[in-house]
Design an enzyme around this catalytic site. Sequence first.
Site, mmCIF file in Angstrom:
data_model
loop_
_atom_site.group_PDB
_atom_site.id
_atom_site.type_symbol
_atom_site.label_atom_id
_atom_site.label_comp_id
_atom_site.label_asym_id
_atom_site.label_seq_id
_atom_site.Cartn_x
_atom_site.Cartn_y
_atom_site.Cartn_z
ATOM 1 N N ASN A 164 -3.407 2.449 7.336
ATOM 2 C CA ASN A 164 -2.604 2.832 6.254
ATOM 3 C C ASN A 164 -3.445 3.035 5.144
ATOM 4 O OD1 ASN A 164 -0.545 3.560 4.440
ATOM 5 N ND2 ASN A 164 -0.205 1.388 4.116
ATOM 6 N N GLU A 211 -5.768 -7.646 10.478
ATOM 7 C CA GLU A 211 -4.820 -8.691 10.525
ATOM 8 C C GLU A 211 -3.348 -7.952 11.108
ATOM 9 O OE1 GLU A 211 -3.503 -6.163 7.204
ATOM 10 O OE2 GLU A 211 -5.484 -6.899 7.760
ATOM 11 N N SER A 235 0.784 -1.190 -0.058
ATOM 12 C CA SER A 235 0.037 0.124 0.186
ATOM 13 C C SER A 235 0.883 1.218 0.012
ATOM 14 C CB SER A 235 -0.846 -0.087 1.209
ATOM 15 O OG SER A 235 -1.974 -0.933 1.213
ATOM 16 N N GLY A 282 -4.541 -2.224 -0.652
ATOM 17 C CA GLY A 282 -3.914 -1.783 -1.741
ATOM 18 C C GLY A 282 -3.424 -0.306 -1.790
ATOM 19 N N CYS A 314 -9.394 -2.206 3.756
ATOM 20 C CA CYS A 314 -8.848 -0.934 3.311
ATOM 21 C C CYS A 314 -9.036 -0.516 1.864
ATOM 22 C CB CYS A 314 -7.471 -1.204 3.496
ATOM 23 S SG CYS A 314 -6.481 0.392 3.525
ATOM 24 N N LEU A 315 -8.489 -0.572 0.867
ATOM 25 C CA LEU A 315 -8.749 -0.297 -0.408
ATOM 26 C C LEU A 315 -9.991 -1.302 -0.672
ATOM 27 C CD1 LEU A 315 -8.178 1.236 -3.198
ATOM 28 C CD2 LEU A 315 -6.862 -0.768 -3.920
ATOM 29 N N GLY A 354 -2.942 3.739 -3.607
ATOM 30 C CA GLY A 354 -3.729 4.705 -4.293
ATOM 31 C C GLY A 354 -5.030 5.051 -4.289
ATOM 32 N N HIS A 393 -6.695 -2.396 9.262
ATOM 33 C CA HIS A 393 -6.127 -3.793 8.987
ATOM 34 C C HIS A 393 -6.431 -4.419 10.491
ATOM 35 C CE1 HIS A 393 -4.016 -2.837 5.190
ATOM 36 N NE2 HIS A 393 -3.916 -1.370 5.727
ATOM 37 N N GLY A 435 -4.773 6.692 2.270
ATOM 38 C CA GLY A 435 -4.911 8.351 2.138
ATOM 39 C C GLY A 435 -6.202 8.631 1.794
ATOM 40 N N TYR A 436 -7.111 7.701 1.366
ATOM 41 C CA TYR A 436 -8.515 8.046 1.054
ATOM 42 C C TYR A 436 -9.585 7.657 1.632
ATOM 43 C CZ TYR A 436 -6.491 9.313 -3.407
ATOM 44 O OH TYR A 436 -5.505 9.912 -4.580
ATOM 45 N N GLN A 478 -13.193 0.594 0.137
ATOM 46 C CA GLN A 478 -13.077 1.846 -0.585
ATOM 47 C C GLN A 478 -13.968 1.489 -1.928
ATOM 48 O OE1 GLN A 478 -9.655 3.449 -0.721
ATOM 49 N NE2 GLN A 478 -9.092 4.023 1.312
#
Length: 361
Positions: free
Chosen positions: A288, A333, A45, A219, A246-247, A221, A331, A290-291, A250
Amino acid sequence: MQRQLILEDGTVFIGEGFGSEREMTGEVVFNTGMTGYQEILSDPSYCAQIVTLTYPMIGNYGINRDDFESIEPAVHGLIVKEVCEVPSNFRSELSVDEFLKQKDIPGLAGIDTRKLTRKIRQYGTLRGRVCGMDVNVEEVVASLKSYSLPTDSVEKVSTTNAYPSPGRGQKVVLVDYGMKHGILRELTARQCDVIVVPYNVTAEEILRLNPDGIMLSNGPGDPKDVPEAIDMINGILGKVPLFGICLGHQLFSLACGADTEKMKFGHRGSNHPVKDLRTNKVALTSQNHGYTVREASLENTDLEITHIALNDGTVEGVKHTKYPAFTVQYHPEASPGPEDANGLFNEFMELMKNNQKVGNC
């Protein structure tokens, strides 16, 4: 050897170089974890990012063979206050300097990381470059201002071919958007028969595998850079139980009609408190990203907020009100960080078992 970090606003930090002497450009972010630098360096990530660690001493327990979250790191640089040259730990096999040299990743030590972190908190993440002392600073700044953050980070870190991690339990398709190995470890620990597939897998390809559940990984971005995932999720929603991290959280939210936005400086650390609205319990979590999913955008969807971040109130988890599907922004995990939320994997297991009893979604 003196090297420098140059930011797009013209700020220059001069310190001592370690690791690779390669010149690298990336988005400069910070992580507040006191430990876990090996997992951070190997977390996919962080693709195309230069990571500043706020804890002042990094490298004291070295690098070992067991704590990697990927085989090949995708991070573009490491910034620390002080790097330990002689680690002391019975598992240590390499120093951080030696590891970064092996992986051709530049490091910079001896700068005021507190000042850099305060700047990012005030102005948001900044583009930066780790480079030698012989460059023209004005030219670098101009280059950074015109530099576009990559939109293909998920493609770079995802597996190119499907592969199995055999087990004798529930069959889970794990979609790799930049998967941390910790996710696969938790599924394997629960005897899952896992098939890891690339980021651009189609719904038809997944359904042909006849899985009991689908896992959407973390992941790097902007989630809007992965439109293939939106189409795939829409194709499987309501057919197979789903869990996203996480990603993956989103992307699931986007597929269900919600919206995402870039955060000022994101959440990166190992001690972020998250409240579970279902139980009113608080867990310390590893994060972790940023979005974030815009809370207001969830109003006209079939999604219900299940978790919120106590530091800033942002959305940290949702569930579908009609189908067996839920996701979290953090996360469970860990790796690194606390394992307070590890039970979410058990919830996923129960979701798959209950769906099998019902016979369909």
